[in-house]
Design a protein around this motif. Structure first.
Motif, PDB file in Angstrom:
ATOM      1  N   ARG A 153       0.815  -1.213   0.000  1.00 28.98           N
ATOM      2  CA  ARG A 153       0.000   0.000   0.000  1.00 28.98           C
ATOM      3  C   ARG A 153       0.852   1.267   0.000  1.00 28.98           C
ATOM      4  O   ARG A 153       0.511   2.244  -0.658  1.00 28.98           O
ATOM      5  CB  ARG A 153      -0.932   0.002   1.204  1.00 28.98           C
ATOM      6  CG  ARG A 153      -1.952  -1.115   1.141  1.00 28.98           C
ATOM      7  CD  ARG A 153      -3.251  -0.643   1.769  1.00 28.98           C
ATOM      8  NE  ARG A 153      -4.242  -1.696   1.789  1.00 28.98           N
ATOM      9  CZ  ARG A 153      -5.103  -1.926   0.805  1.00 28.98           C
ATOM     10  NH1 ARG A 153      -5.061  -1.205  -0.274  1.00 28.98           N
ATOM     11  NH2 ARG A 153      -5.993  -2.880   0.917  1.00 28.98           N
ATOM     12  N   ASP A 154       1.943   1.228   0.725  1.00 32.28           N
ATOM     13  CA  ASP A 154       2.815   2.391   0.828  1.00 32.28           C
ATOM     14  C   ASP A 154       3.636   2.536  -0.455  1.00 32.28           C
ATOM     15  O   ASP A 154       4.248   1.577  -0.928  1.00 32.28           O
ATOM     16  CB  ASP A 154       3.745   2.223   2.037  1.00 32.28           C
ATOM     17  CG  ASP A 154       4.662   3.425   2.206  1.00 32.28           C
ATOM     18  OD1 ASP A 154       4.139   4.561   2.272  1.00 32.28           O
ATOM     19  OD2 ASP A 154       5.883   3.206   2.255  1.00 32.28           O
ATOM     20  N   ASP A 155       3.622   3.742  -1.034  1.00 31.03           N
ATOM     21  CA  ASP A 155       4.318   3.974  -2.307  1.00 31.03           C
ATOM     22  C   ASP A 155       5.813   3.690  -2.212  1.00 31.03           C
ATOM     23  O   ASP A 155       6.386   3.074  -3.115  1.00 31.03           O
ATOM     24  CB  ASP A 155       4.104   5.421  -2.778  1.00 31.03           C
ATOM     25  CG  ASP A 155       2.672   5.685  -3.229  1.00 31.03           C
ATOM     26  OD1 ASP A 155       1.944   4.695  -3.483  1.00 31.03           O
ATOM     27  OD2 ASP A 155       2.295   6.866  -3.335  1.00 31.03           O
ATOM     28  N   LYS A 156       6.442   4.149  -1.139  1.00 31.06           N
ATOM     29  CA  LYS A 156       7.888   3.931  -0.995  1.00 31.06           C
ATOM     30  C   LYS A 156       8.211   2.445  -0.847  1.00 31.06           C
ATOM     31  O   LYS A 156       9.162   1.951  -1.432  1.00 31.06           O
ATOM     32  CB  LYS A 156       8.435   4.721   0.195  1.00 31.06           C
ATOM     33  CG  LYS A 156       8.478   6.200  -0.049  1.00 31.06           C
ATOM     34  CD  LYS A 156       9.071   6.928   1.130  1.00 31.06           C
ATOM     35  CE  LYS A 156       9.073   8.435   0.859  1.00 31.06           C
ATOM     36  NZ  LYS A 156       9.631   9.202   1.971  1.00 31.06           N
ATOM     37  N   LEU A 202       7.698   0.760  -4.263  1.00 31.67           N
ATOM     38  CA  LEU A 202       8.810   1.058  -5.167  1.00 31.67           C
ATOM     39  C   LEU A 202      10.062   0.279  -4.761  1.00 31.67           C
ATOM     40  O   LEU A 202      10.753  -0.289  -5.606  1.00 31.67           O
ATOM     41  CB  LEU A 202       9.093   2.560  -5.180  1.00 31.67           C
ATOM     42  CG  LEU A 202      10.239   3.012  -6.092  1.00 31.67           C
ATOM     43  CD1 LEU A 202       9.958   2.598  -7.540  1.00 31.67           C
ATOM     44  CD2 LEU A 202      10.437   4.508  -5.993  1.00 31.67           C
ATOM     45  N   ALA A 203      10.331   0.210  -3.475  1.00 29.88           N
ATOM     46  CA  ALA A 203      11.496  -0.547  -2.991  1.00 29.88           C
ATOM     47  C   ALA A 203      11.345  -2.031  -3.334  1.00 29.88           C
ATOM     48  O   ALA A 203      12.307  -2.692  -3.733  1.00 29.88           O
ATOM     49  CB  ALA A 203      11.658  -0.365  -1.490  1.00 29.88           C
ATOM     50  N   CYS A 204      10.126  -2.536  -3.187  1.00 27.96           N
ATOM     51  CA  CYS A 204       9.866  -3.944  -3.519  1.00 27.96           C
ATOM     52  C   CYS A 204      10.088  -4.185  -5.014  1.00 27.96           C
ATOM     53  O   CYS A 204      10.735  -5.158  -5.405  1.00 27.96           O
ATOM     54  CB  CYS A 204       8.436  -4.301  -3.110  1.00 27.96           C
ATOM     55  SG  CYS A 204       7.983  -6.008  -3.449  1.00 27.96           S
ATOM     56  N   PHE A 205       9.552  -3.300  -5.855  1.00 25.76           N
ATOM     57  CA  PHE A 205       9.754  -3.439  -7.308  1.00 25.76           C
ATOM     58  C   PHE A 205      11.239  -3.361  -7.666  1.00 25.76           C
ATOM     59  O   PHE A 205      11.723  -4.135  -8.493  1.00 25.76           O
ATOM     60  CB  PHE A 205       8.972  -2.368  -8.081  1.00 25.76           C
ATOM     61  CG  PHE A 205       7.524  -2.694  -8.297  1.00 25.76           C
ATOM     62  CD1 PHE A 205       7.135  -3.898  -8.860  1.00 25.76           C
ATOM     63  CD2 PHE A 205       6.545  -1.784  -7.953  1.00 25.76           C
ATOM     64  CE1 PHE A 205       5.800  -4.196  -9.063  1.00 25.76           C
ATOM     65  CE2 PHE A 205       5.202  -2.071  -8.158  1.00 25.76           C
ATOM     66  CZ  PHE A 205       4.822  -3.274  -8.709  1.00 25.76           C
ATOM     67  N   ASP A 206      11.946  -2.427  -7.069  1.00 30.78           N
ATOM     68  CA  ASP A 206      13.385  -2.304  -7.342  1.00 30.78           C
ATOM     69  C   ASP A 206      14.126  -3.579  -6.955  1.00 30.78           C
ATOM     70  O   ASP A 206      14.954  -4.079  -7.708  1.00 30.78           O
ATOM     71  CB  ASP A 206      13.977  -1.107  -6.589  1.00 30.78           C
ATOM     72  CG  ASP A 206      13.557   0.226  -7.190  1.00 30.78           C
ATOM     73  OD1 ASP A 206      13.055   0.233  -8.339  1.00 30.78           O
ATOM     74  OD2 ASP A 206      13.739   1.257  -6.511  1.00 30.78           O
TER      75      ASP A 206
END
Length: 168
Positions: free
Chosen positions: A39-42, A45-49
């Motif tokens: 849910r959290d954007d940061k 994004l960290a997970c995708f990275d």
């Protein structure tokens, strides 16, 4: 549609996405998809990275192969009738089975056995007729189908179907 086939045989150094999310044994592509639930954007994004780095590393090392369905079908069509010396993971791609091959005769040559011929199709594949039969003519249509027990039957023009084997 792109298809991802394969599994990581050796995980890259450091923490994998599966371990980071507490999902041991998870496939790297599934780990990327799981990032969408953050849910959290940061954190997302960290997970995708993190997970995309795992996939990039696996692709670079050859542990993960990305295939296009059209290319898989094309490869199977070109190798139709040949012994599968390289059984790549393409065997498991849904919708990529090739059970017949249609073509046009380009050239015909006689074998050492009377009444048997080798015909070459316009796709450069060559097929030997295993039964005595009239020779096919150049520019004649051919439909080759896989039959039981690994054999192949060719229907050449309007003639009867004959058993064939792929020479090249």
């Amino acid at each position: 549609m792109r298809i991802m086939v394969g599994a990581l045989m050796a995980m890259v150094a450091g923490q994998s996405a599966a371990d980071a999310q507490g999902r041991r044994g998870e496939e790297p592509v599934d780990a990327v998809v799981a990032c969408r639930t953050e849910r959290d954007d940061k954190a997302r994004l960290a997970c995708f990275d993190r997970t995309s780095a795992t996939i990039a590393s696996a692709r670079q090392s050859g542990d993960l192969i990305v295939l296009n369905r059209a290319k898989v079908v094309d490869r199977r069509r070109r190798s139709f009738g040949l012994p599968s010396a390289n059984a790549l993971a393409v065997a498991d791609v849904r919708g990529a089975t090739v059970k017949e091959l249609s073509g046009v005769v380009r050239a015909v040559s006689l074998t050492r056995t009377p009444g048997r011929y080798v015909f070459e199709l316009t796709d450069n594949s060559a097929w030997e007729m295993l039964e005595p039969s009239a020779p096919p003519s150049a520019k004649e249509a051919v439909n080759i189908t896989a039959v039981r027990l690994g054999g192949f039957r060719a229907k050449i023009g309007r003639g009867r179907a004959v058993m064939v084997k792929r020479v090249r």
